[in-house]
Design a protein around this motif. Structure first.
Motif, PDB file in Angstrom:
ATOM      1  N   PRO A  62      69.670 111.790 -93.308  1.00 56.58           N
ATOM      2  CA  PRO A  62      70.850 112.402 -93.922  1.00 56.58           C
ATOM      3  C   PRO A  62      70.439 113.513 -94.885  1.00 56.58           C
ATOM      4  N   ASN A 157      78.172 121.537 -95.306  1.00 60.99           N
ATOM      5  CA  ASN A 157      77.143 120.673 -95.889  1.00 60.99           C
ATOM      6  C   ASN A 157      76.678 121.129 -97.264  1.00 60.99           C
TER       7      ASN A 157
ATOM      8  N   LEU B 143      85.396 109.115 -93.393  1.00 60.27           N
ATOM      9  CA  LEU B 143      84.622 109.249 -92.156  1.00 60.27           C
ATOM     10  C   LEU B 143      85.517 109.076 -90.930  1.00 60.27           C
ATOM     11  N   ASP B 207      76.447 110.266 -92.581  1.00 56.02           N
ATOM     12  CA  ASP B 207      77.433 110.652 -93.593  1.00 56.02           C
ATOM     13  C   ASP B 207      77.791 109.510 -94.545  1.00 56.02           C
TER      14      ASP B 207
END
Lengths: 217, 285
Positions: A62, A157, B143, B207
């Motif tokens: 991640p 991001n 999500l 995530d």
């Protein structure tokens, strides 16, 4: 809501930081990604191995963990101690995005008709010449759509560095919704709109580039 | 030697040159690794004391149960909801009624363009805090909305990928729209979509780490607890976290590839772009 509009300069400043982050990381990620892609399609097996190891490792980590390495773990080792936060954010985001850029470019290289590379080989071009004059210029064209997707995802991001103290748009929104608990939906929509504008701008630029190059072909 | 058209089968001089490159690269990589080990050692980062907690059963259990398991739970819960969301809005985008189509497209485009962290922060501070549903469900909801929108596109592409003759034949034997969708198109589309859904699990899993920002449980939360409890072990903790994420994601990718080969065959994995304007990519970060 008045809080947002009376402090709208803060919103703009936050989005300016987001744009800076996206631009700097975008440039760095494209450079590193192109290098990785070249290594991955090149003739030297070890380089291919190095590049695909990097791609596999980073693609499955991640971005937040990548940021932990850059922002939290490195200062322990005496690295990046006096580095500005913007630069640290750029390093983390571009290291994370490079493999995705590499994959996008690789798919572009694969999209170049085989005959092109064969013809270049037939007239005696080396691998480097072949890449530089024949394959890559065409690959970049085929790469525009997937690359645009990658850059859009990267722009979104950039929000992750908010966690590590950069006051870009997401961190700014957190401040606003924290102070105005009864007005969160409107505040969210303002910031969401900001991101949507950025994302659609990249989409439009990509669409324009694609049309421009299509006409040139 | 290599099947690539980018270069010929190398002759003796090129082989020698490539061998030189190989040797140089190997030396360079080795030098970098050795340099890294020496550097880490000189900083005392390789001392057993800094790694001990990761082999102590008590903490390993905390990492695996409170960290990894919670992360997996969040990821899979949100993917399951996301599949439902994706079917509804994916089918909605294929509706014959223009308002339905536009409404679904608007929702899908909105949630795909907004950063998932922004969504997460908004949901947490609006419905999660105080007497709300807390950080865990804030992460799951955020999500779900994001991955659901991506999956909606995947479902649409999957339904459109079913050969047209299938729906034409179904209409010809007198099936209604709903029947054609549920009995003919969706069953075939799901098979094509399975690998893409599993790949989306990788995205969701990565995530979940963002829950760190709103103090949601999971691997990154445990990571922070670990480096707070053992000061100066940030690097070690980050390495362990990265390895855990990488291994779970590699397993998921392996399953996706296997299903692709086993059930879908040679067809490329379904891909969708980041916005309506951009074309497909399989490499969405």
């Amino acid at each position: 809501m008045e809080d947002v509009f009376s402090n709208f300069d803060l919103v703009l400043k936050a989005f300016w930081l987001t744009v800076q982050l996206a631009f700097l990381s975008g440039v760095a990620a494209m450079l590193l990604g192109t290098l990785l892609a070249a290594m991955r399609v090149g003739p030297v097996a070890v380089l291919r191995g190095v590049a695909s190891t990097y791609v596999t490792l980073v693609r499955n980590t991640p971005l937040l963990v990548m940021c932990v390495f850059v922002f939290v773990a490195s200062p322990n080792l005496g690295l990046f101690v006096d580095t500005p936060f913007l630069l640290k954010g750029t390093i983390a985001i571009s290291l994370y995005t490079a493999p995705f850029v590499a994959e996008a470019i690789r798919s572009g290289i694969n999209a170049v008709p085989v005959g092109q590379a064969e013809a270049a080989r037939a007239i005696g071009m080396t691998f480097a010449q072949n890449m530089r004059h024949v394959v890559l210029p065409q690959a970049f064209r085929a790469t525009v759509p997937p690359l645009a997707s990658t850059l859009i995802a990267m722009t979104k991001n950039t929000s992750v560095v908010a966690v590590f103290g950069l006051t870009e748009a997401t961190a700014r929104m957190r401040d606003f919704v924290n102070d105005n608990a009864d007005d969160t939906i409107a505040i969210f929509l303002v910031f969401a709109l900001g991101y949507i504008i950025l994302v659609e701008l990249i989409s439009l630029a990509a669409l324009g580039l694609e049309r421009h190059w299509k006409a040139a072909r | 030697m290599s099947g690539s058209v980018l270069f010929d089968a190398p002759g003796p001089r090129t082989v020698a040159r490539h061998r030189l490159y190989t040797v140089l690269t190997v030396l360079g990589v080795l030098a970098a690794l050795v340099g890294l080990v020496f550097f880490l050692d000189s900083e005392g980062e390789l001392a057993y004391a800094k790694w001990e907690q990761f082999v102590t059963p008590k903490y390993v259990e905390v990492i695996l149960v409170d960290g990894l398991l919670k992360t997996l739970q969040m990821a899979f819960t949100s993917i399951i909801f996301a599949v439902v969301f994706g079917v509804i809005f994916g089918v909605g985008k294929l509706s014959d009624h223009r308002p339905v189509r536009w409404a679904c497209a608007l929702v899908v485009e909105f949630f795909r363009a907004v950063p998932v962290l922004l969504l997460m922060v908004f949901i947490f501070f609006t419905w999660g805090v105080g007497g709300g549903f807390g950080p865990y469900w804030s992460v799951v909801l955020a999500l779900t909305l994001y991955n659901g929108s991506v999956l909606a596109e995947v479902f649409r592409a999957g339904v459109l990928a079913v050969p047209k003759g299938q729906s034409e034949a179904a209409y010809a034997i007198g099936m209604r729209k709903t029947q054609v969708m549920t009995l003919v198109l969706l069953p075939q589309a799901v098979k094509i979509m399975l690998p893409a859904i599993i790949s989306q699990c990788v995205v969701a899993l990565k995530d979940t780490s963002l829950g760190y920002y709103i103090i949601a449980p999971g691997l990154t939360y445990i990571g922070k607890a670990m480096w707070t409890e053992f000061p100066g072990t940030h690097l070690q903790t980050a390495i362990v976290l990265a390895l855990l994420y990488i291994s779970v994601n590699l397993v998921l990718t392996f399953i996706a590839t296997w299903i692709q080969k086993r059930f879908v065959g040679e067809r490329k994995q379904l891909e969708v772009g980041m916005t309506a304007l951009t074309a497909p990519t399989s490499t969405t970060p």
